[in-house]
Motif scaffolding. Structure first.
Motif, PDB file in Angstrom:
ATOM      1  N   SER A   1       0.716  -1.149  -0.087  1.00 19.00           N
ATOM      2  CA  SER A   1      -0.233   0.145   0.101  1.00 19.00           C
ATOM      3  C   SER A   1       1.002   1.236  -0.045  1.00 19.00           C
ATOM      4  CB  SER A   1      -0.835   0.103   1.151  1.00 19.00           C
ATOM      5  OG  SER A   1      -0.494   0.825   2.148  1.00 19.00           O
TER       6      SER A   1
ATOM      7  N   THR B   1       1.910   1.548  -3.694  1.00 15.02           N
ATOM      8  CA  THR B   1       1.002   2.012  -4.329  1.00 15.02           C
ATOM      9  C   THR B   1       0.655   3.387  -4.198  1.00 15.02           C
ATOM     10  OG1 THR B   1      -0.011  -0.209  -4.123  1.00 15.02           O
ATOM     11  CG2 THR B   1      -1.403   1.454  -4.995  1.00 15.02           C
ATOM     12  N   GLY B   2       0.660   3.870  -3.180  1.00 14.09           N
ATOM     13  CA  GLY B   2       0.459   5.510  -3.050  1.00 14.09           C
ATOM     14  C   GLY B   2       1.500   6.101  -3.510  1.00 14.09           C
TER      15      GLY B   2
ATOM     16  N   ASP C   1       0.911   6.212  -7.151  1.00 18.35           N
ATOM     17  CA  ASP C   1       0.028   7.182  -7.528  1.00 18.35           C
ATOM     18  C   ASP C   1       0.464   8.670  -7.545  1.00 18.35           C
ATOM     19  OD1 ASP C   1      -1.959   5.247  -7.938  1.00 18.35           O
ATOM     20  OD2 ASP C   1      -2.951   5.483  -5.957  1.00 18.35           O
ATOM     21  N   LYS C   2       1.296   8.691  -6.657  1.00 13.15           N
ATOM     22  CA  LYS C   2       1.680  10.217  -6.191  1.00 13.15           C
ATOM     23  C   LYS C   2       2.449  10.800  -7.609  1.00 13.15           C
ATOM     24  CE  LYS C   2       3.943  12.574  -2.823  1.00 13.15           C
ATOM     25  NZ  LYS C   2       4.524  12.242  -1.506  1.00 13.15           N
TER      26      LYS C   2
ATOM     27  N   GLU D   1       2.429   9.427 -10.541  1.00 11.75           N
ATOM     28  CA  GLU D   1       1.785   9.284 -11.564  1.00 11.75           C
ATOM     29  C   GLU D   1       1.001  10.402 -11.865  1.00 11.75           C
ATOM     30  OE1 GLU D   1       1.297   7.111 -14.667  1.00 11.75           O
ATOM     31  OE2 GLU D   1       1.826   5.637 -13.120  1.00 11.75           O
ATOM     32  N   LYS D   2       0.250  11.209 -10.685  1.00 13.18           N
ATOM     33  CA  LYS D   2      -0.430  12.455 -10.744  1.00 13.18           C
ATOM     34  C   LYS D   2       0.802  13.443 -11.320  1.00 13.18           C
ATOM     35  CE  LYS D   2      -3.579  14.395  -7.859  1.00 13.18           C
ATOM     36  NZ  LYS D   2      -3.669  14.635  -6.226  1.00 13.18           N
TER      37      LYS D   2
ATOM     38  N   ARG E   1       9.173   6.088 -10.374  1.00 16.24           N
ATOM     39  CA  ARG E   1       8.101   5.309 -10.951  1.00 16.24           C
ATOM     40  C   ARG E   1       8.472   4.105 -11.213  1.00 16.24           C
ATOM     41  NH1 ARG E   1       4.212   7.160 -15.639  1.00 16.24           N
ATOM     42  NH2 ARG E   1       6.119   6.904 -16.609  1.00 16.24           N
TER      43      ARG E   1
ATOM     44  N   GLU F   1       7.039   0.485  -9.334  1.00 18.70           N
ATOM     45  CA  GLU F   1       6.366  -0.409  -9.912  1.00 18.70           C
ATOM     46  C   GLU F   1       6.923  -1.964 -10.108  1.00 18.70           C
ATOM     47  OE1 GLU F   1       5.765   1.373 -13.916  1.00 18.70           O
ATOM     48  OE2 GLU F   1       3.704   2.508 -13.135  1.00 18.70           O
TER      49      GLU F   1
ATOM     50  N   LYS G   1       6.468  -3.174  -6.610  1.00 18.13           N
ATOM     51  CA  LYS G   1       5.048  -3.584  -6.358  1.00 18.13           C
ATOM     52  C   LYS G   1       4.782  -4.887  -6.817  1.00 18.13           C
ATOM     53  CE  LYS G   1       0.433  -1.915  -6.834  1.00 18.13           C
ATOM     54  NZ  LYS G   1      -0.522  -1.060  -7.463  1.00 18.13           N
TER      55      LYS G   1
END
Length: 895
Positions: free
Chosen positions: A840, A843-844, A847-848, A850-851, A874, A878, A881
């Motif tokens: 998690s 993943t967080g 996301d950050k 990615e944004k 990133r 990944e 992950k």
RNA sequence: GGGCGCGUAGCUCAGUGGGAGAGCACUACGUUGACAUCGUAGGGGUCGGCAGUUCAAUCCUGCCCGCGCCCACCA
């Protein structure tokens, strides 16, 4: 062979005090602290803030002097001709109080019974017996002052400087005598300066009184006061000129109850229509504002107090001789019975207290000597504006400017006996003769009167800070034009706490500029105040004083010094904690044992050793780390960021040299490759020397001791560490490739250890047993788990590399194989939770990023390297992950 | 009233416009080899709150809340 520790039980049973005083004696004996031995070098000068002769070392002194000593030792090692000028301050009030208390305790006669001459003699005797303690205590801290130049503010030379300055300023009209209200201390019976008054918030009352109007029966004017007893000295009532309520009363009189005096009702802007009734009673002799109002309106000034703040003959008979507070009660009572007490309100206000006597100060009308500070302040302000003197941190110049631009006349006379007596004599008619000596004064008086007359010298002495203000040049011999004065003035840095910027820094600036036409120092370093662990200002009354000497006894001076340096970040108070000192004592032990390791492994320094010639990657790496530390320490001290220097040293010694380097070189030192062994031995010894040098300003004792001891078994040292030159970084010392490589190895090993530790690995023997008994199913589970472990390790190792990885991967496999038999102790739930959490987290993060990357503005405006960094991040995340998810599903498979 | 500073892990505090740090404390494991005054690892934080500037704010700006200090005034 070195003992197990420096001092303490395993250190040969010697106490820190014993070891440290031995080392200190060696320094002194070799005159290592003596200035003037390097005539060709640049001078570097610090004058010590002279501690009071009555002083006992407290944490503030410890910090102040540790910082100075770090600077002094550092510059000495950098080759400067260093003078740290020590000495003490005669501390007028403080010292007089100490001796008076002593007299009292002995049941002897009081100061006044004894007489001035005898008393002063007694103080000198006290000084000879006990006045040196504080300096001895500084020595215990390791302060490397030039003790041969010790001065005292009442030495003949310094006293001559005081007289000279007084007379010069008098003749220039910058010292004058004036009758005005001063802050009078009714306990010590002396005037004190504004700075010696502390304003303390106090719960009090506001009493409202009705004063009858003369000639208008039944009409009153209401005034309010926080000090009813002063009404006995009222000589007027003021109202605001625009205040319609009272316009018709201006020019009329009120009648002062209890006294019967007629009080002129005057119009004055000072009266604030918004406050109270808008009318204010005026007591010119006992209030600074009222004094001004009285002067403006021609009101009488009636002094109703004796020196001890009891009421004098100017008040009606019943009040005479009463204490001011008794009088207060009686006045209120009497007014109440007269029906003139309108009301009493609770009122919170500030009350002035003497900072030494802790009694309420009275504004009192007396003759005192003043310095025209405003004139002297001007150049002192300009010097800071120009940058001739800079404050570190810079913020303090604001405080300095604020005070200097609003400076008030400085009251310099004190009604004491211990101090520099004012060089003024009075003729029979009160004519003043200011002269360097009584003989000189006599001569002038004779010129003036045409015949010899009886002169009496002014009874007062000068404020202690008057002589302190001259300290940077008086200690160097001024007014004589000595070669020390020429060489060491201006001095380099003044180190002090912010609490004496006004008392001392500002006044040194004024005097230095006036008499030497140059600032006394180019930098003022303002350090924090030392507070206790609760953040309280340490004070005896709170019982929270942490005795630095006790800490020195228990943990050694080095530990205390390092603690203070490490906590000396700018802009915040320091809270001294015993735990922390203990922690830095342990740091010393760690260093000691690293040296012990070197000694045991015959790591002795080579005379012609060139550190940049090493070939082993681990040696190249430690050289680079050492060089980086050298940069950080040098810059830290130069920039007054002592905490940064201390932290860099701590990390390098403990977490680089001890934790890794020493571990890495063990195979070489125990191996058969003689060439590698020789290089490594020489390198280890060399790095250890660098450590001792860099650490010396912070921890002088332990480093000096190691320096000597390590010199015994091999090449003799040329000189003591205290005089050893500070290192200079050589070309090519920092090898980025080697550093990167070793950083990676360290990360990898840490990761493997982490995995191992989580698996809860017991001793190897136990593992062997378990392997024998392991059944097929558990072995299978373990194999799966091993994959997960490998994943985590690979995560860290996902980069191409040279030489090391093979071995490192092997290490992982070795470590992992030890774990194999432990399937049964693996807590699957715990592992699952850990994985889930990490997933998690990752993943967080994805996301950050990615944004961020999908943000048009980001893509068009961010620098390219930042974008690349983010993309890399990133990709890594990944990858992580994916692996974590794989691991999780395998884990589920096991279950 | 004027000024300065502080608020980051349980505690004490570093730090930076682009991946949250140290020491201590805590938890687990480990001592025949420099060091138990030790080692290895671990848990633990929406960096006081809100808004703004910026591609990006724990960091810069403003306001707010809480805390500390200095100066001045206080009938």
């Amino acid at each position: 062979m070195l003992e197990k520790t420096f001092g303490g039980q395993s250190g040969g049973g010697q106490t820190y005090r014993e070891i440290e005083s031995r080392i200190y004696a060696n320094w002194e004996q070799s005159e290592a602290f003596k200035a003037g031995k390097r005539p060709d070098a640049d001078p570097y000068t610090i004058v010590i803030p002279p501690p009071n002769v009555t002083g006992r070392l407290h944490a503030g002194h410890a910090l102040n002097n540790t910082i100075q000593d770090i600077l002094i030792r550092f510059e000495r090692m950098r080759g400067r001709d260093v003078l740290w000028q020590p000495g003490t301050d005669h501390a007028g009030i403080a010292t007089q109080m100490v001796v008076e208390r002593q007299l009292e305790a002995e049941g002897n006669m009081s100061r006044r019974d004894m007489g001035r001459e005898q008393f002063v003699e007694r103080v000198w005797k006290w000084k000879a017996e006990s006045g040196n303690m504080i300096l001895e205590q500084l020595k215990r801290l390791g302060a490397s002052c030039d003790w041969s130049r010790e001065r005292f503010t009442m030495d003949a030379g310094l006293s001559a400087a005081v007289i000279k300055v007084f007379i010069a300023l008098y003749e220039e009209g910058l010292i004058y005598k004036d009758k005005r209200l001063v802050n009078w201390d009714p306990k010590l019976l002396t005037a004190i300066s504004d700075l010696e008054v502390e304003q303390i918030e106090t719960d009090g009352h506001l009493w409202h009184f009705n004063y009858p109007i003369e000639g208008e029966d039944g009409r009153f004017i209401t005034v309010a006061t926080t000090r009813p007893e002063t009404m006995l000295g009222d000589t007027g009532v003021a109202v605001h000129p625009e205040d319609d309520r009272y316009k018709d009363l201006v020019g009329k009189n009120a009648l002062l109850p209890l006294v019967g005096r007629r009080l002129k009702i005057v119009a004055d802007e000072y009266a604030d229509p918004e406050q109270g009734s808008g009318a204010v009673k005026i007591t010119p002799a006992h209030d600074f504002n009222d004094f001004e109002v009285g002067k403006r309106n021609g009101l009488d000034t009636i002094n109703i107090l004796n020196a001890d703040a009891s009421l004098n003959q100017e008040v009606p008979e019943p009040y005479r001789g009463m204490d001011r507070y008794d009088a207060r009660e009686k006045v209120v009572e009497d007014l109440k019975s007269a029906g003139l007490l309108e009301k009493i309100e609770d009122h919170r206000h500030t009350v002035p207290y003497g900072d030494r006597s802790h009694v309420v100060i009275e504004p009192w009308l007396t003759d005192q000597w003043y310095v025209d500070a405003e004139v002297l302040a001007k150049p002192a302000i300009e010097a800071v504006e120009r940058g001739d003197m800079v404050f570190v941190p810079k913020n303090w110049e604001k405080t300095y400017f604020e005070w200097m631009r609003n400076i008030q006349p400085w009251c310099i006379s004190r009604q004491l006996w211990w101090g520099h007596r004012i060089p003024a004599w009075y003729g029979p008619d009160g004519e003043t003769f200011v002269a360097p000596s009584e003989t000189e004064a006599q001569a002038r008086a004779q010129d003036h009167y045409g015949k010899p007359v009886q002169l009496t010298q002014d009874e007062d002495v000068l404020d202690t800070w008057f002589s302190s203000a001259l300290w940077p040049f008086s200690t160097l011999g001024w007014p004589e034009e000595t070669k020390e004065l020429a060489r060491h003035y201006k001095t380099d840095v003044l180190v002090t706490g912010f609490d004496i910027i006004f008392f001392w820094v500002a006044r040194m600036m004024m005097m230095g500029l006036h008499f030497k036409q140059e600032v006394p120092f180019h930098t003022t370093y303002i350090h924090a105040l030392v507070r206790d662990e609760q953040g309280q200002k340490m004070s005896k009354s709170k019982g929270n004083v942490m005795d630095p000497l006790e800490l020195v006894d228990d943990f050694g001076a080095d530990a205390l010094r390092f603690t203070l340096a490490a906590m000396a970040a700018q802009g915040r108070d320091i809270k001294l904690s015993r735990d922390r000192v203990e922690g830095y004592r342990n740091f010393g032990t760690k260093l000691w044992n690293a040296a012990r390791f070197c000694e045991m492994n015959e790591c002795v320094r080579q005379d012609d050793f060139d550190p940049s010639s090493v070939s082993l990657i681990v040696n190249k790496w430690i050289l680079g780390e050492c060089a980086k530390t050298l940069r950080a320490v040098t810059a830290g001290i130069e920039d007054f960021k002592f905490n940064e220097a201390a932290t860099a040293l701590y990390r390098f010694v403990w977490h680089v040299f001890c934790d890794w380097y020493v571990e890495f070189i063990k195979p070489s030192l125990n191996g058969v490759d003689e060439e590698a062994k020789a290089e490594t031995r020489a390198m280890a010894a060399w790095v250890l020397d660098q450590i001792l040098i860099m650490l010396h300003p912070f921890m002088p004792f332990i480093t000096e001791e190691l320096w000597q001891r390590l010199g015994e078994s091999a090449l003799p040292r040329n000189e003591m560490l205290v005089l050893t030159p500070w290192p200079e970084e050589g070309p090519g010392w920092i090898d980025d490739a080697a550093i990167e490589e070793m950083d990676w190895v360290i990360r990898l090993i840490s990761e493997v250890r982490s995995v191992r530790s989580e698996m809860n690995v017991p001793a190897a023997a136990k593992i062997q047993l378990l392997i024998k008994d392991a059944d097929t199913a558990s072995l299978q589970r373990l194999e799966t788990h091993l994959d997960m472990i490998m994943d985590r390790a690979r995560l860290e190792s996902a980069r191409p590399t040279t030489a090391v990885p093979e071995g490192a991967i092997q290490t992982i496999l070795d470590e992992a194989s030890l774990i194999l038999p432990l399937a049964n102790v693996i807590d699957l739930e715990k592992e699952r939770a850990r994985l889930a959490k990490e997933i998690s987290k990752v993943t967080g993060e994805i996301d950050k990023i990615e944004k961020k990357l999908s943000n048009d503005k980001f893509m068009s405006r961010a620098p390219q390297h930042v974008i690349e960094e983010q993309q890399e991040r990133r990709a890594e995340a990944e990858q992580a992950k994916t692996r974590l998810n794989d691991a999780l599903s395998r884990l589920d498979g096991i279950a």
